[in-house]
Every structure is written in structure tokens, then in C-alpha cells.
Design an enzyme around this catalytic site. Sequence first.
Site, mmCIF file in Angstrom:
data_model
loop_
_atom_site.group_PDB
_atom_site.id
_atom_site.type_symbol
_atom_site.label_atom_id
_atom_site.label_comp_id
_atom_site.label_asym_id
_atom_site.label_seq_id
_atom_site.Cartn_x
_atom_site.Cartn_y
_atom_site.Cartn_z
ATOM 1 N N ASN A 15 0.135 0.144 1.466
ATOM 2 C CA ASN A 15 0.608 1.184 2.396
ATOM 3 C C ASN A 15 1.724 0.570 3.234
ATOM 4 O OD1 ASN A 15 1.030 3.131 4.317
ATOM 5 N ND2 ASN A 15 -0.993 2.955 5.281
ATOM 6 N N TRP A 16 2.932 0.985 2.931
ATOM 7 C CA TRP A 16 4.091 0.400 3.633
ATOM 8 C C TRP A 16 4.216 0.919 5.064
ATOM 9 C CZ3 TRP A 16 8.779 0.604 -0.353
ATOM 10 C CH2 TRP A 16 8.480 -0.244 -1.432
ATOM 11 N N LYS A 17 3.505 1.982 5.380
ATOM 12 C CA LYS A 17 3.638 2.641 6.693
ATOM 13 C C LYS A 17 5.125 2.938 6.946
ATOM 14 C CE LYS A 17 -0.642 0.515 8.067
ATOM 15 N NZ LYS A 17 -1.545 0.108 9.128
ATOM 16 N N HIS A 103 -5.205 9.059 7.430
ATOM 17 C CA HIS A 103 -5.126 7.671 7.901
ATOM 18 C C HIS A 103 -5.378 7.652 9.412
ATOM 19 C CE1 HIS A 103 -3.542 3.734 8.950
ATOM 20 N NE2 HIS A 103 -3.685 3.414 7.672
ATOM 21 N N GLU A 105 -3.957 6.254 11.717
ATOM 22 C CA GLU A 105 -2.743 6.418 12.539
ATOM 23 C C GLU A 105 -2.334 7.891 12.619
ATOM 24 O OE1 GLU A 105 -0.531 3.437 10.415
ATOM 25 O OE2 GLU A 105 -1.898 1.918 11.211
ATOM 26 N N GLU A 174 -11.535 2.235 6.543
ATOM 27 C CA GLU A 174 -10.641 1.388 7.324
ATOM 28 C C GLU A 174 -11.109 1.376 8.777
ATOM 29 O OE1 GLU A 174 -6.490 0.933 5.444
ATOM 30 O OE2 GLU A 174 -6.468 2.777 6.587
ATOM 31 N N GLY A 180 -4.227 -3.966 11.306
ATOM 32 C CA GLY A 180 -3.082 -4.624 11.919
ATOM 33 C C GLY A 180 -3.452 -5.632 12.994
ATOM 34 N N SER A 218 -6.539 -5.374 7.632
ATOM 35 C CA SER A 218 -6.215 -6.803 7.589
ATOM 36 C C SER A 218 -6.683 -7.478 6.308
ATOM 37 C CB SER A 218 -6.782 -7.523 8.819
ATOM 38 O OG SER A 218 -6.183 -7.016 10.012
ATOM 39 N N GLY A 239 -2.054 -2.982 4.265
ATOM 40 C CA GLY A 239 -0.891 -2.689 5.090
ATOM 41 C C GLY A 239 0.078 -3.853 5.105
ATOM 42 N N GLY A 240 0.015 -4.651 6.147
ATOM 43 C CA GLY A 240 0.988 -5.726 6.355
ATOM 44 C C GLY A 240 1.194 -6.631 5.153
HETATM 45 P P1 13P Z 1 -3.239 -3.800 7.745
HETATM 46 O O1 13P Z 1 -3.546 -4.337 6.354
HETATM 47 O O2 13P Z 1 -1.869 -4.147 8.212
HETATM 48 O O3 13P Z 1 -4.325 -4.148 8.710
HETATM 49 O O4 13P Z 1 -3.235 -2.200 7.612
HETATM 50 C C1 13P Z 1 -4.319 -1.584 7.016
HETATM 51 C C2 13P Z 1 -4.000 -0.176 6.822
HETATM 52 O O5 13P Z 1 -3.950 0.594 7.767
HETATM 53 C C3 13P Z 1 -3.715 0.287 5.464
HETATM 54 O O6 13P Z 1 -3.668 1.666 5.392
#
Ligand code: 13P
Length: 270
Positions: A15-17, A103, A105, A174, A180, A218, A239-240
Site C-alpha cells: 500500500n503506497w498510500k 483503511h 486512515e 491492521e 506506521g 509495520s 505500507g512503508g
Molecule cells: P505500515 O506498514 O507503514 O505500518 O502501514 C501499514 C498499513 O497501513 C498498510 O495498509
Amino acid sequence: MAMTMNDRKKLIVGNWKMNGSLAANQDLLQAIRAGIADLDAAACTVALAVPAPYLAQVQALVAGSALALAAQDLSPHEAGAYTGEVSAAMLKDFGVRYALVGHSERRQYHGETDALVAKKVQRALAAGLTPIVCLGETLPEREAGQTEAVVRRQLAAVIQLNGHCISEVVLAYEPVWAIGTGRTASARQAQAVHAVLRAQLGAASSHAGRIRLLYGGSMNAANAAPLLAQPDIDGGLVGGAALKAPDFLQIIAAACADGGPAMESGVNRQ
Ligand code: 13P
């Protein structure tokens, strides 16, 4: 033949966000493609959830590879006067197979409710997209002992609106406190929640055993293997670490090494 838990094919979704640029995407994809050249596509599936403006670019960049395309969200509406929204049909136009829905967010910053998430799931399924439904508790909810109640409530809304079609979704647990933050749920903590979700799915569908449950929060090159080894963890939503090719490739390698036999032929279009 009865399907065992090991029949679920592992799924890793990056997930590149809201990250990326034309140039950066090109570099990242080049490195990922080189790294997965020998990937056994029967052992695992890898998808990239990219920002909507880059769908066309990434569609071209993944062409001919084992990488699938995912969206980060979709409109609950079919078409029409909904300025700024992206419809499921538009995503299909760009070869999108999966769409993240709900998600944390989106729930946190855009006020998405359980009911809206359920509606988006319905819209995705109607268009032939596989929704990846995100669930998870906040830190105060965990500390108050509400984890199970929260994820069960979030899943119940999706089941209520989508009935037996629930077997066509992917879930992603999640925990919000792990996103994050560098703070990961332990394999045992994650497995415990996944088992709760699996049981709830089992009460709603006779095909619960084939539904993939991803862990996100994470996930990185170091912790992926123990998480992915849990009986009810069928992949990761990353994510990251998905923005760094070497890290993402290590997570993919952990998933593919652990991958069971393919289950997709005629059983599940995911
Ligand atoms: P991180 O891997 O950066 O914690 O993000 C997780 C996430 O929200 C994937 O959708």
C-alpha cells in the site's frame, strides 16, 4: 477433497498510500520486477495499491509480470455527480483486481463508517473487484480490552450487507497502533485476532476456510516470516516497507517460501 488451511495462497499487498511520483514509481517497479523475475506465481500473489493518478502508469509497468494492480479506495456510488470520486468501473478499466476498503486512515481522516465500508465492499464485488476490507482497533480500544468487540463489529457490518458473498473478500487486520509506528503486533497477538475473525466468518459462510486474512501494521523484512507462519495469517498489507524494493522483496520471499499450493482454479477469482 476438503480444503485445509494450507490451501490458501499467500497474498502480499504493497500500500503506497499517498506516496510516489512518475519517476519514483518507475524506479521502484523496475527494482521489484527484477527481484521477482523468478517468483513462483503459483506460490503467492503480489499486488500494489497505488494512488489513483498512477494507475495507468503502473498498469503499463506491471504488464507481463506477476504483479497485480490494486486501488486504495473506491466510491460507494456507481456513476454520476460525485465530484472527486473514482468508481469501481473506472478501476476495472485500468486492470485493477483488488481495492482496499475501509483503511483506518479513511475511517479516521475521512469519517468512513462501518456502514459506508460495507457499501463500498458491495460496490466492489458487483464490479468484479476483490475488496480488501481493513479492520483494526485503536490503542485506547486495545487497552480497554475491546479489540475483539471492535473487529467483530466492523466485520459484522460487512457480513450483514454482503451475505454469502463474504467468501469473495479478503480481510486485512491492521491494528491502528501498529500502523506506521514501527510497533508491530506480535505473531501471537495477530493470530489471536485472526482466529476470532475466522470464526466469525465461519458462522457466516461455509467457505470461510478459503478467505484470506492479511496482517498489516509495520510489517517489515525482519518480522514478516514469523507473522506469515501463523495458521490464520495468509499474507500482509505492507505500507512503508513496500516503498523500499529490497525490504518489499524480502517480505515477498518470506510469503512465497511459505506459500501453499494454488487454490484459484475455478474456486476463487482472487
Ligand atoms: P505500515 O506498514 O507503514 O505500518 O502501514 C501499514 C498499513 O497501513 C498498510 O495498509
